[in-house]
Write a protein that holds these residues in place. Structure first.
Motif, PDB file in Angstrom:
ATOM      1  N   ASP A 147      -7.861  31.135 138.537  1.00 30.01           N
ATOM      2  CA  ASP A 147      -8.953  31.191 139.499  1.00 30.01           C
ATOM      3  C   ASP A 147     -10.246  30.954 138.725  1.00 30.01           C
ATOM      4  O   ASP A 147     -10.686  31.832 137.971  1.00 30.01           O
ATOM      5  CB  ASP A 147      -8.978  32.544 140.201  1.00 30.01           C
ATOM      6  N   GLY A 148     -10.811  29.779 138.894  1.00 28.25           N
ATOM      7  CA  GLY A 148     -12.009  29.440 138.129  1.00 28.25           C
ATOM      8  C   GLY A 148     -11.682  29.395 136.652  1.00 28.25           C
ATOM      9  O   GLY A 148     -10.761  28.705 136.226  1.00 28.25           O
ATOM     10  N   SER A 149     -12.413  30.166 135.867  1.00 30.28           N
ATOM     11  CA  SER A 149     -12.182  30.178 134.420  1.00 30.28           C
ATOM     12  C   SER A 149     -11.284  31.341 133.982  1.00 30.28           C
ATOM     13  O   SER A 149     -11.112  31.579 132.796  1.00 30.28           O
ATOM     14  CB  SER A 149     -13.521  30.264 133.681  1.00 30.28           C
ATOM     15  N   THR A 150     -10.695  32.047 134.950  1.00 24.22           N
ATOM     16  CA  THR A 150      -9.840  33.198 134.630  1.00 24.22           C
ATOM     17  C   THR A 150      -8.382  32.865 134.891  1.00 24.22           C
ATOM     18  O   THR A 150      -8.032  32.316 135.932  1.00 24.22           O
ATOM     19  CB  THR A 150     -10.247  34.436 135.453  1.00 24.22           C
ATOM     20  N   THR A 151      -7.534  33.192 133.927  1.00 23.18           N
ATOM     21  CA  THR A 151      -6.089  33.014 134.052  1.00 23.18           C
ATOM     22  C   THR A 151      -5.449  34.390 134.139  1.00 23.18           C
ATOM     23  O   THR A 151      -5.693  35.251 133.297  1.00 23.18           O
ATOM     24  CB  THR A 151      -5.518  32.248 132.842  1.00 23.18           C
ATOM     25  N   TYR A 152      -4.632  34.577 135.174  1.00 25.02           N
ATOM     26  CA  TYR A 152      -3.903  35.828 135.381  1.00 25.02           C
ATOM     27  C   TYR A 152      -2.431  35.557 135.078  1.00 25.02           C
ATOM     28  O   TYR A 152      -1.866  34.586 135.552  1.00 25.02           O
ATOM     29  CB  TYR A 152      -4.039  36.294 136.828  1.00 25.02           C
ATOM     30  N   ARG A 153      -1.813  36.435 134.277  1.00 31.14           N
ATOM     31  CA  ARG A 153      -0.409  36.259 133.920  1.00 31.14           C
ATOM     32  C   ARG A 153       0.338  37.579 134.123  1.00 31.14           C
ATOM     33  O   ARG A 153      -0.085  38.619 133.631  1.00 31.14           O
ATOM     34  CB  ARG A 153      -0.274  35.805 132.472  1.00 31.14           C
ATOM     35  N   THR A 154       1.437  37.489 134.861  1.00 30.88           N
ATOM     36  CA  THR A 154       2.308  38.641 135.074  1.00 30.88           C
ATOM     37  C   THR A 154       3.668  38.322 134.478  1.00 30.88           C
ATOM     38  O   THR A 154       4.242  37.275 134.768  1.00 30.88           O
ATOM     39  CB  THR A 154       2.466  38.950 136.577  1.00 30.88           C
ATOM     40  N   THR A 155       4.165  39.206 133.637  1.00 29.77           N
ATOM     41  CA  THR A 155       5.476  39.039 133.016  1.00 29.77           C
ATOM     42  C   THR A 155       6.353  40.221 133.418  1.00 29.77           C
ATOM     43  O   THR A 155       5.930  41.381 133.290  1.00 29.77           O
ATOM     44  CB  THR A 155       5.369  38.986 131.481  1.00 29.77           C
ATOM     45  N   VAL A 156       7.552  39.916 133.915  1.00 34.15           N
ATOM     46  CA  VAL A 156       8.522  40.949 134.270  1.00 34.15           C
ATOM     47  C   VAL A 156       9.751  40.739 133.401  1.00 34.15           C
ATOM     48  O   VAL A 156      10.305  39.637 133.353  1.00 34.15           O
ATOM     49  CB  VAL A 156       8.913  40.875 135.760  1.00 34.15           C
ATOM     50  N   VAL A 157      10.162  41.816 132.702  1.00 35.66           N
ATOM     51  CA  VAL A 157      11.337  41.757 131.834  1.00 35.66           C
ATOM     52  C   VAL A 157      12.326  42.818 132.302  1.00 35.66           C
ATOM     53  O   VAL A 157      11.943  43.973 132.529  1.00 35.66           O
ATOM     54  CB  VAL A 157      10.959  42.003 130.352  1.00 35.66           C
ATOM     55  N   LEU A 158      13.581  42.418 132.476  1.00 32.50           N
ATOM     56  CA  LEU A 158      14.651  43.339 132.857  1.00 32.50           C
ATOM     57  C   LEU A 158      15.567  43.545 131.659  1.00 32.50           C
ATOM     58  O   LEU A 158      16.001  42.585 131.033  1.00 32.50           O
ATOM     59  CB  LEU A 158      15.458  42.771 134.024  1.00 32.50           C
ATOM     60  N   GLU A 159      15.851  44.820 131.368  1.00 31.51           N
ATOM     61  CA  GLU A 159      16.701  45.145 130.220  1.00 31.51           C
ATOM     62  C   GLU A 159      17.776  46.128 130.665  1.00 31.51           C
ATOM     63  O   GLU A 159      17.462  47.201 131.198  1.00 31.51           O
ATOM     64  CB  GLU A 159      15.840  45.770 129.118  1.00 31.51           C
ATOM     65  N   SER A 160      19.043  45.772 130.452  1.00 31.24           N
ATOM     66  CA  SER A 160      20.148  46.653 130.824  1.00 31.24           C
ATOM     67  C   SER A 160      20.184  47.878 129.918  1.00 31.24           C
ATOM     68  O   SER A 160      19.998  47.771 128.706  1.00 31.24           O
ATOM     69  CB  SER A 160      21.489  45.924 130.719  1.00 31.24           C
ATOM     70  N   LEU A 161      20.424  49.022 130.530  1.00 33.52           N
ATOM     71  CA  LEU A 161      20.536  50.284 129.792  1.00 33.52           C
ATOM     72  C   LEU A 161      21.854  50.950 130.148  1.00 33.52           C
ATOM     73  O   LEU A 161      22.402  50.733 131.231  1.00 33.52           O
ATOM     74  CB  LEU A 161      19.386  51.219 130.165  1.00 33.52           C
ATOM     75  N   ASP A 162      22.329  51.787 129.284  1.00 38.18           N
ATOM     76  CA  ASP A 162      23.528  52.590 129.553  1.00 38.18           C
ATOM     77  C   ASP A 162      24.688  51.742 130.063  1.00 38.18           C
ATOM     78  O   ASP A 162      25.277  52.025 131.108  1.00 38.18           O
ATOM     79  CB  ASP A 162      23.226  53.709 130.555  1.00 38.18           C
ATOM     80  N   ASN A 163      25.027  50.695 129.331  1.00 37.77           N
ATOM     81  CA  ASN A 163      26.130  49.808 129.732  1.00 37.77           C
ATOM     82  C   ASN A 163      25.968  49.301 131.152  1.00 37.77           C
ATOM     83  O   ASN A 163      26.897  49.321 131.956  1.00 37.77           O
ATOM     84  CB  ASN A 163      27.468  50.510 129.555  1.00 37.77           C
ATOM     85  N   ALA A 164      24.751  48.884 131.487  1.00 40.11           N
ATOM     86  CA  ALA A 164      24.410  48.285 132.784  1.00 40.11           C
ATOM     87  C   ALA A 164      24.416  49.276 133.941  1.00 40.11           C
ATOM     88  O   ALA A 164      24.428  48.885 135.095  1.00 40.11           O
ATOM     89  CB  ALA A 164      25.300  47.090 133.083  1.00 40.11           C
TER      90      ALA A 164
END
Length: 86
Positions: free
Chosen positions: A13-30
């Motif tokens: 938006d204009g001179s601003t860049t917005y970035r969203t990162t979503v990371v999924l990590e399995s725990l306890d043997n899924a």
């Protein structure tokens, strides 16, 4: 992006860049999944004194509102996941 594990969404938006990162990590043997969400906003170019002042004043408020919104979204995701597990 790593399908099913990591997604990056970017908007400009204009001179601003917005970035969203979503990371999924399995725990306890899924048995569980850790969801990590990162949000950044960066502004490019030469900032005028007035713009820098505005960002210093309004920036913290925007950060708090964004954090609240993201927390609400993550709570909704957790509730939906718990419903699916039942």
């Amino acid at each position: 992006n790593v399908p099913l594990r990591r997604t990056v969404t970017e908007a400009v938006d204009g001179s601003t860049t917005y970035r969203t990162t979503v990371v999924l990590e399995s725990l306890d043997n899924a048995v569980a999944t850790l969801v990590t969400l990162t949000f950044t906003a960066t502004t490019e170019g030469d900032q005028t004194g007035l713009r820098r002042l505005a960002l210093r004043v309004i920036g913290p408020l925007g950060l708090k509102l964004t954090e609240k919104s993201i927390r609400t979204e993550l709570d909704d995701i957790a509730a939906a996941a718990e419903q699916l597990a039942r």
